[in-house]
Scaffold this motif. Structure first.
Motif, PDB file in Angstrom:
ATOM      1  N   LEU A  64       0.824  -1.209   0.000  1.00 20.45           N
ATOM      2  CA  LEU A  64       0.000   0.000   0.000  1.00 20.45           C
ATOM      3  C   LEU A  64       0.857   1.258   0.000  1.00 20.45           C
ATOM      4  CD1 LEU A  64      -3.004  -0.693   2.408  1.00 20.45           C
ATOM      5  CD2 LEU A  64      -3.097  -0.213  -0.036  1.00 20.45           C
ATOM      6  N   THR A  65       1.847   1.311   0.877  1.00 20.03           N
ATOM      7  CA  THR A  65       2.690   2.507   0.920  1.00 20.03           C
ATOM      8  C   THR A  65       3.492   2.653  -0.373  1.00 20.03           C
ATOM      9  OG1 THR A  65       4.438   1.287   2.091  1.00 20.03           O
ATOM     10  CG2 THR A  65       2.872   2.514   3.439  1.00 20.03           C
ATOM     11  N   ALA A  66       3.891   1.538  -0.960  1.00 22.44           N
ATOM     12  CA  ALA A  66       4.614   1.602  -2.227  1.00 22.44           C
ATOM     13  C   ALA A  66       3.730   2.171  -3.334  1.00 22.44           C
ATOM     14  CB  ALA A  66       5.126   0.210  -2.613  1.00 22.44           C
ATOM     15  N   ALA A  67       2.451   1.809  -3.318  1.00 16.99           N
ATOM     16  CA  ALA A  67       1.523   2.362  -4.315  1.00 16.99           C
ATOM     17  C   ALA A  67       1.372   3.866  -4.126  1.00 16.99           C
ATOM     18  CB  ALA A  67       0.170   1.670  -4.207  1.00 16.99           C
ATOM     19  N   ALA A  68       1.324   4.306  -2.862  1.00 18.61           N
ATOM     20  CA  ALA A  68       1.259   5.753  -2.598  1.00 18.61           C
ATOM     21  C   ALA A  68       2.540   6.434  -3.063  1.00 18.61           C
ATOM     22  CB  ALA A  68       1.023   5.995  -1.112  1.00 18.61           C
ATOM     23  N   ASP A  69       3.672   5.817  -2.765  1.00 15.65           N
ATOM     24  CA  ASP A  69       4.956   6.386  -3.200  1.00 15.65           C
ATOM     25  C   ASP A  69       5.010   6.505  -4.720  1.00 15.65           C
ATOM     26  OD1 ASP A  69       5.777   6.474  -0.570  1.00 15.65           O
ATOM     27  OD2 ASP A  69       6.931   4.602  -0.680  1.00 15.65           O
ATOM     28  N   ALA A  70       4.547   5.478  -5.406  1.00 21.13           N
ATOM     29  CA  ALA A  70       4.581   5.492  -6.866  1.00 21.13           C
ATOM     30  C   ALA A  70       3.704   6.598  -7.441  1.00 21.13           C
ATOM     31  CB  ALA A  70       4.138   4.132  -7.411  1.00 21.13           C
ATOM     32  N   ALA A  71       2.674   6.959  -6.690  1.00 22.33           N
ATOM     33  CA  ALA A  71       1.783   8.030  -7.133  1.00 22.33           C
ATOM     34  C   ALA A  71       2.247   9.402  -6.645  1.00 22.33           C
ATOM     35  CB  ALA A  71       0.367   7.759  -6.632  1.00 22.33           C
ATOM     36  N   GLY A  72       3.386   9.430  -5.942  1.00 21.74           N
ATOM     37  CA  GLY A  72       3.916  10.698  -5.447  1.00 21.74           C
ATOM     38  C   GLY A  72       3.160  11.253  -4.258  1.00 21.74           C
ATOM     39  N   VAL A  73       2.529  10.372  -3.475  1.00 16.32           N
ATOM     40  CA  VAL A  73       1.704  10.786  -2.333  1.00 16.32           C
ATOM     41  C   VAL A  73       2.467  10.544  -1.033  1.00 16.32           C
ATOM     42  CG1 VAL A  73      -0.428  10.360  -1.071  1.00 16.32           C
ATOM     43  CG2 VAL A  73      -0.427  10.324  -3.569  1.00 16.32           C
ATOM     44  N   THR A  74       2.555  11.589  -0.197  1.00 11.96           N
ATOM     45  CA  THR A  74       3.265  11.479   1.073  1.00 11.96           C
ATOM     46  C   THR A  74       2.331  11.137   2.223  1.00 11.96           C
ATOM     47  OG1 THR A  74       4.890  13.104   0.333  1.00 11.96           O
ATOM     48  CG2 THR A  74       4.779  12.677   2.699  1.00 11.96           C
ATOM     49  N   ARG A  75       1.165  11.782   2.255  1.00 11.94           N
ATOM     50  CA  ARG A  75       0.211  11.568   3.338  1.00 11.94           C
ATOM     51  C   ARG A  75      -1.136  11.126   2.772  1.00 11.94           C
ATOM     52  NH1 ARG A  75       0.855  13.417   8.304  1.00 11.94           N
ATOM     53  NH2 ARG A  75      -1.151  14.506   8.497  1.00 11.94           N
ATOM     54  N   PHE A  76      -1.830  10.303   3.548  1.00 15.82           N
ATOM     55  CA  PHE A  76      -3.056   9.695   3.044  1.00 15.82           C
ATOM     56  C   PHE A  76      -3.909   9.190   4.202  1.00 15.82           C
ATOM     57  CE2 PHE A  76       0.774   7.020   2.516  1.00 15.82           C
ATOM     58  CZ  PHE A  76       0.595   6.153   3.581  1.00 15.82           C
ATOM     59  N   ALA A  77      -5.192   9.056   3.937  1.00 12.09           N
ATOM     60  CA  ALA A  77      -6.097   8.333   4.821  1.00 12.09           C
ATOM     61  C   ALA A  77      -6.115   6.877   4.384  1.00 12.09           C
ATOM     62  CB  ALA A  77      -7.498   8.930   4.756  1.00 12.09           C
ATOM     63  N   VAL A  78      -6.529   5.981   5.283  1.00  4.03           N
ATOM     64  CA  VAL A  78      -6.559   4.555   4.956  1.00  4.03           C
ATOM     65  C   VAL A  78      -7.902   3.977   5.387  1.00  4.03           C
ATOM     66  CG1 VAL A  78      -5.400   2.330   5.159  1.00  4.03           C
ATOM     67  CG2 VAL A  78      -4.076   4.440   5.440  1.00  4.03           C
ATOM     68  N   SER A  79      -8.505   3.199   4.496  1.00  2.91           N
ATOM     69  CA  SER A  79      -9.717   2.447   4.825  1.00  2.91           C
ATOM     70  C   SER A  79      -9.395   0.967   4.748  1.00  2.91           C
ATOM     71  CB  SER A  79     -10.848   2.786   3.844  1.00  2.91           C
ATOM     72  OG  SER A  79     -11.954   1.918   4.042  1.00  2.91           O
ATOM     73  N   GLY A  80      -9.664   0.258   5.838  1.00  6.71           N
ATOM     74  CA  GLY A  80      -9.444  -1.180   5.859  1.00  6.71           C
ATOM     75  C   GLY A  80     -10.732  -1.916   6.139  1.00  6.71           C
ATOM     76  N   PHE A  81     -10.976  -2.991   5.390  1.00  7.42           N
ATOM     77  CA  PHE A  81     -12.154  -3.826   5.588  1.00  7.42           C
ATOM     78  C   PHE A  81     -11.723  -5.225   6.003  1.00  7.42           C
ATOM     79  CE2 PHE A  81     -14.866  -7.078   3.485  1.00  7.42           C
ATOM     80  CZ  PHE A  81     -15.935  -7.003   4.361  1.00  7.42           C
ATOM     81  N   SER A  82     -12.213  -5.701   7.147  1.00  7.06           N
ATOM     82  CA  SER A  82     -11.966  -7.053   7.633  1.00  7.06           C
ATOM     83  C   SER A  82     -10.459  -7.337   7.705  1.00  7.06           C
ATOM     84  CB  SER A  82     -12.713  -8.060   6.755  1.00  7.06           C
ATOM     85  OG  SER A  82     -12.788  -9.319   7.366  1.00  7.06           O
TER      86      SER A  82
END
Length: 256
Positions: A64-82
């Protein structure tokens, strides 16, 4: 997958035997209306190749963090299901400086004996390729009594077929991880504002496990909603409102 380019970012962590499309597809329009959405399918789900070794919770969080890094995103909210909630908890505990908010739906920090037994049967049915029995088992374990009662025999048979045949190839690895994960120690390390969404008729992950997660995270808010383990199937509008509102707002202890 990634949607949008200039809005606050929301990472999606899906559940065992699911995918981003299966678990979040019914509410994706609402999520992308105000957020850039980035989701990652676990190994053996969606287009992600199946794992050749047991899954590791840290590796899933890293994806997940790698996907954010690849998109150039430093900060984000996270939604987790189960199962995805455990991944989100691990991510938020390891990277508190990056997580702006956390929404956890039907979460568990550690499977109890009942959940482990269910996960083992789930895995065995998936490995055996018995899609009919798997579909019947999952519907009984995931839908609320009210949702099952509302189905006609034809609708139920169709749901059984779709559920069993739609199980991703990586289901055995997902459910094996459910049996052994433990993020109990991570709960106290979470600093992000957290909303826990608890379906009150969840037969798969009982509400007592949802409440234990909320209790373990300092300042977390617990919101109870009707329905079983699959809010995207039973109450997608309510769930979407909580997911989007939980990123910026405070909620009462029960949603009516």
């Amino acid at each position: 997958m990634s949607c949008g380019t200039s809005r606050p970012t929301l990472l999606l962590a899906h559940g065992a035997g699911g995918s981003v499309a299966a678990n979040y597809g019914p509410v994706m329009d609402e999520l992308t209306a105000g957020h850039r959405v980035i989701g990652v399918d676990w190994p053996g789900a969606g287009s992600t190749p199946r794992a050749t070794r047991p899954l590791d919770l840290d590796e899933l969080a890293h994806r997940l963090t790698a996907a954010a890094d690849a998109a150039g995103v430093t900060r984000f909210a996270v939604s987790g299901f189960s199962l995805g909630s455990a991944v989100a908890i691990r991510l938020a505990a390891r990277h508190p400086e990056r997580v702006t908010a956390l929404t956890l739906t039907a979460p568990f920090a550690r499977a109890d004996a009942r959940v482990r037994l269910i996960a083992r049967v789930w895995r065995s049915l998936a490995e055996a390729g018995d899609t009919d029995t798997l579909g019947r088992f999952l519907l009984a374990q995931c839908l609320s009594p009210a949702a099952l009662a509302a189905m006609s025999p034809h609708e139920l048979d169709r749901a059984v077929k779709e559920t069993g045949e739609g199980a991703p190839a990586g289901t055995p690895e997902h459910t094996e991880l459910v049996e052994r994960l433990d993020v109990t120690a991570d709960l106290a390390r979470i600093t992000a504002p957290t909303l826990v969404v608890s379906p009150v008729d969840d037969p798969l992950i009982p509400p007592r496990l949802h409440r234990a997660v909320a209790t373990g995270i300092r300042g977390a808010r617990l919101v109870e909603i009707p329905g079983g383990h699959l809010p995207f199937a039973e109450h997608p509008d309510r769930w979407a409102a909580l997911l989007t509102g939980g990123l910026t707002s405070r909620f009462p202890d029960r949603e009516e």
